[in-house]
Write an enzyme that holds these catalytic residues in place. Structure first.
Site, short mmCIF file in Angstrom:
data_model
loop_
_atom_site.label_atom_id
_atom_site.label_comp_id
_atom_site.label_asym_id
_atom_site.label_seq_id
_atom_site.Cartn_x
_atom_site.Cartn_y
_atom_site.Cartn_z
N LEU A 1 0.47 -2.58 8.98
CA LEU A 1 -0.26 -1.49 8.32
C LEU A 1 -1.46 -1.97 7.52
O LEU A 1 -2.22 -1.15 7.01
CB LEU A 1 0.69 -0.70 7.39
CG LEU A 1 1.56 0.38 8.05
CD1 LEU A 1 2.62 -0.21 8.97
CD2 LEU A 1 2.25 1.25 7.00
N ALA B 1 -0.31 0.47 12.96
CA ALA B 1 -0.81 1.76 12.47
C ALA B 1 -2.23 1.99 12.94
O ALA B 1 -3.10 1.14 12.75
CB ALA B 1 -0.76 1.78 10.95
N GLY C 1 0.81 -1.21 0.00
CA GLY C 1 0.00 0.00 0.00
C GLY C 1 0.84 1.26 0.00
O GLY C 1 2.06 1.23 -0.20
N PHE C 2 0.17 2.35 0.22
CA PHE C 2 0.79 3.68 0.12
C PHE C 2 1.86 3.90 1.21
O PHE C 2 3.06 4.00 0.92
CB PHE C 2 -0.33 4.71 0.19
CG PHE C 2 0.10 6.11 0.52
CD1 PHE C 2 1.10 6.74 -0.22
CD2 PHE C 2 -0.51 6.80 1.57
CE1 PHE C 2 1.50 8.04 0.09
CE2 PHE C 2 -0.12 8.09 1.87
CZ PHE C 2 0.88 8.71 1.15
N TYR D 1 -14.81 2.47 11.33
CA TYR D 1 -13.35 2.52 11.16
C TYR D 1 -12.70 3.01 12.46
O TYR D 1 -11.79 2.38 12.99
CB TYR D 1 -13.03 3.45 9.99
CG TYR D 1 -11.56 3.66 9.70
CD1 TYR D 1 -10.75 2.61 9.26
CD2 TYR D 1 -10.97 4.92 9.83
CE1 TYR D 1 -9.40 2.81 8.98
CE2 TYR D 1 -9.63 5.14 9.53
CZ TYR D 1 -8.86 4.07 9.11
OH TYR D 1 -7.52 4.29 8.82
N ASP E 1 1.00 -8.98 2.12
CA ASP E 1 -0.15 -8.19 1.64
C ASP E 1 -1.05 -9.09 0.82
O ASP E 1 -0.59 -10.06 0.21
CB ASP E 1 0.35 -7.00 0.79
CG ASP E 1 -0.68 -5.88 0.70
OD1 ASP E 1 -1.79 -6.12 0.17
OD2 ASP E 1 -0.38 -4.75 1.14
N LYS F 1 -10.46 0.55 14.78
CA LYS F 1 -9.04 0.90 15.00
C LYS F 1 -8.77 1.10 16.50
O LYS F 1 -7.70 0.74 17.00
CB LYS F 1 -8.67 2.17 14.23
CG LYS F 1 -8.32 1.92 12.78
CD LYS F 1 -6.96 1.24 12.62
CE LYS F 1 -6.51 1.20 11.18
NZ LYS F 1 -5.22 0.51 10.99
N1 LIG Z 1 -3.08 7.26 4.63
C1 LIG Z 1 -3.54 7.88 5.71
O1 LIG Z 1 -3.74 9.10 5.72
C2 LIG Z 1 -3.78 7.12 6.98
C3 LIG Z 1 -4.32 7.82 8.06
C4 LIG Z 1 -4.56 7.15 9.23
C5 LIG Z 1 -4.23 5.81 9.35
N2 LIG Z 1 -3.73 5.14 8.29
C6 LIG Z 1 -3.41 3.71 8.49
O2 LIG Z 1 -2.15 3.44 7.89
C7 LIG Z 1 -2.15 2.13 7.34
C8 LIG Z 1 -1.71 2.18 5.89
O3 LIG Z 1 -2.61 2.99 5.16
P1 LIG Z 1 -2.38 3.34 3.62
O4 LIG Z 1 -2.82 4.73 3.43
O5 LIG Z 1 -1.03 2.92 3.22
O6 LIG Z 1 -3.50 2.39 2.94
P2 LIG Z 1 -3.41 1.49 1.64
O7 LIG Z 1 -4.83 1.10 1.31
O8 LIG Z 1 -2.62 2.14 0.58
O9 LIG Z 1 -2.62 0.20 2.15
C9 LIG Z 1 -3.24 -0.82 2.89
C10 LIG Z 1 -2.69 -2.15 2.39
O10 LIG Z 1 -3.27 -3.18 3.20
C11 LIG Z 1 -3.55 -4.27 2.34
N3 LIG Z 1 -4.62 -5.08 2.93
C12 LIG Z 1 -5.92 -4.74 3.10
N4 LIG Z 1 -6.59 -5.75 3.65
C13 LIG Z 1 -5.71 -6.76 3.82
C14 LIG Z 1 -5.81 -8.07 4.35
N5 LIG Z 1 -6.99 -8.55 4.81
N6 LIG Z 1 -4.70 -8.83 4.39
C15 LIG Z 1 -3.52 -8.38 3.91
N7 LIG Z 1 -3.35 -7.13 3.39
C16 LIG Z 1 -4.44 -6.34 3.35
C17 LIG Z 1 -4.00 -3.65 1.04
O11 LIG Z 1 -3.87 -4.56 -0.05
C18 LIG Z 1 -3.06 -2.46 0.94
O12 LIG Z 1 -1.90 -2.77 0.19
C19 LIG Z 1 -3.55 1.56 7.57
O13 LIG Z 1 -3.53 0.76 8.73
C20 LIG Z 1 -4.40 2.80 7.79
O14 LIG Z 1 -5.53 2.52 8.58
C21 LIG Z 1 -3.50 5.76 7.10
#
Ligand SMILES: NC(=O)c1ccc[n+]([C@@H]2O[C@H](COP(=O)([O-])OP(=O)(O)OC[C@H]3O[C@@H](n4cnc5c(N)ncnc54)[C@H](O)[C@@H]3O)[C@@H](O)[C@H]2O)c1
Length: 326
Positions: free
Chosen positions: A73, A114, A13-14, A146, A34, A150
């Site tokens: 994450l 996370a 992911g990101f 959510y 992932d 969390k």
């Molecule tokens: N981007 C933000 O602004 C933000 C803000 C608050 C919290 N977060 C937390 O940070 C973390 C990463 O977020 P992100 O923005 O990179 O999101 P993202 O969607 O880009 O990445 C999440 C990854 O988790 C994988 N995933 C989802 N379900 C899965 C499963 N059941 N088994 C295995 N892999 C799985 C997805 O394929 C994806 O690659 C998350 O936990 C999110 O809740 C992100």
């Protein structure tokens, strides 16, 4: 610092992808766990273990004895996704995190999980310190699933840490943005639209504020939480304290890309009654600065400039569909 063996769940992911790059640059041996492979180009020296965090056997293949840190994450992320998949949000956050913690405990591995600014809900008393109250809406509004799930993952992590001696920490991110983010979030969607020659969209007149946090700064806080002795058993707000209106952030993207057309949409119209937007969301980030020596130096202009420069060079990302919701 000597190299470590690390696992990044959600590493396709990101934020996970940026974290993987940082850990590789530090010399770590990195395994990505992932459900899907990364969308863009991947470094050759990453071990990819496909699997679902709901599957403990698959997780055990990634989190082997000898692993130093698991950065957890993996989650369902984005307003569009958590309105569309409320059951997955709950299962993956709760059961998935529990499985990761069990795997880490079995392997004797440290954990960084996370979490999100959403755990504070709509508490009006900003800025939020780590131990401030959670103020949530009704369970009939899906958007709180959510936040609630969390928060439950945070309880799980702290219970494993306090009751079972697992070395674990929580990082709460605040509106992270930057290169490679799915074009469904405010900055990523605006950059994506602008560079595809489409008008920018402002919701609810853009008066809500956010503390936009550049992904490189979020990654620095995450890495520190995985190595610093004082991080164990602690929760950290990992977010910029600089507040910007959504309108100003979109105006910045317009200025830097030369886009002139901006359309206005009401959130309720686009997302339906289940959605409730927050007017302000500001962290107090002093704990991460004091305990971990973390800082958040990237200003919004600099971060948006890097995001735009990266997007111009990555046609595959510009060709992704615009799944924008909020
Ligand atoms: N981007 C933000 O602004 C933000 C803000 C608050 C919290 N977060 C937390 O940070 C973390 C990463 O977020 P992100 O923005 O990179 O999101 P993202 O969607 O880009 O990445 C999440 C990854 O988790 C994988 N995933 C989802 N379900 C899965 C499963 N059941 N088994 C295995 N892999 C799985 C997805 O394929 C994806 O690659 C998350 O936990 C999110 O809740 C992100």
């Amino acid at each position: 610092m000597s190299a470590s063996r690390v696992v990044v769940t959600g590493g396709s992911g990101f934020v996970g992808g940026h974290l993987v790059d940082r850990l590789l640059a530090r010399g770590d041996e990195v395994t990505v766990f992932d459900a899907v492979p990364p969308a863009g180009p991947v470094a050759a020296d990453v071990r990819f273990v496909p699997g679902d965090v709901l599957d403990p056997d698959a997780l055990a293949k990634a989190v082997e004895p000898g692993t130093d840190v698991v950065y957890h994450l993996a989650a369902v992320v984005g307003v569009d996704e958590y309105l569309a998949r409320p059951l997955d949000v709950i299962d993956i956050n709760f059961t998935g995190t529990r499985n990761v913690l069990e795997a880490a405990a079995a392997a004797g591995t440290r954990v960084v999980a996370a979490s999100t600014s959403e755990v504070f809900g709509k508490n009006p008393a900003v800025p939020w310190r780590e131990d401030d109250d959670r103020v949530l809406g009704s369970t009939s509004a899906d958007r709180w699933s959510y936040s609630t799930s969390k928060a439950l993952t945070e309880h799980l992590v702290l219970a494993f840490s306090r009751r079972h001696g697992l070395a674990a920490s929580i990082v709460r991110y605040f509106n992270v943005y930057g290169p490679r983010q799915r074009p469904a979030f405010l900055i990523s969607r605006s950059v994506h639209r602008a560079l595809n020659g489409r008008p920018l969209v402002v919701y609810d007149e853009g008066r809500q504020t956010r503390c936009f946090t550049y992904v490189g700064d979020a990654v620095s806080g995450t890495v520190l939480a995985g190595v610093h002795p004082r991080a164990v058993g602690e929760v950290f707000n990992i977010g910029s304290m600089v507040e910007n209106t959504v309108g100003a952030a979109i105006g910045l993207v317009a200025e830097l890309t030369g886009v002139e057309e901006i359309v206005h949409v009401a959130t309720g119209e686009k997302l339906g009654k289940g959605y409730e937007d927050l007017s302000r969301r500001i962290p107090h980030n002093g704990k991460a600065s004091e305990l971990l020596g973390w800082s958040c130096p990237t200003g919004l202009r600099e971060g948006v400039e890097s995001t735009i420069a990266w997007a111009r060079d990555n046609r595959w990302w510009l060709d992704l569909p615009d799944s924008g919701a909020a």
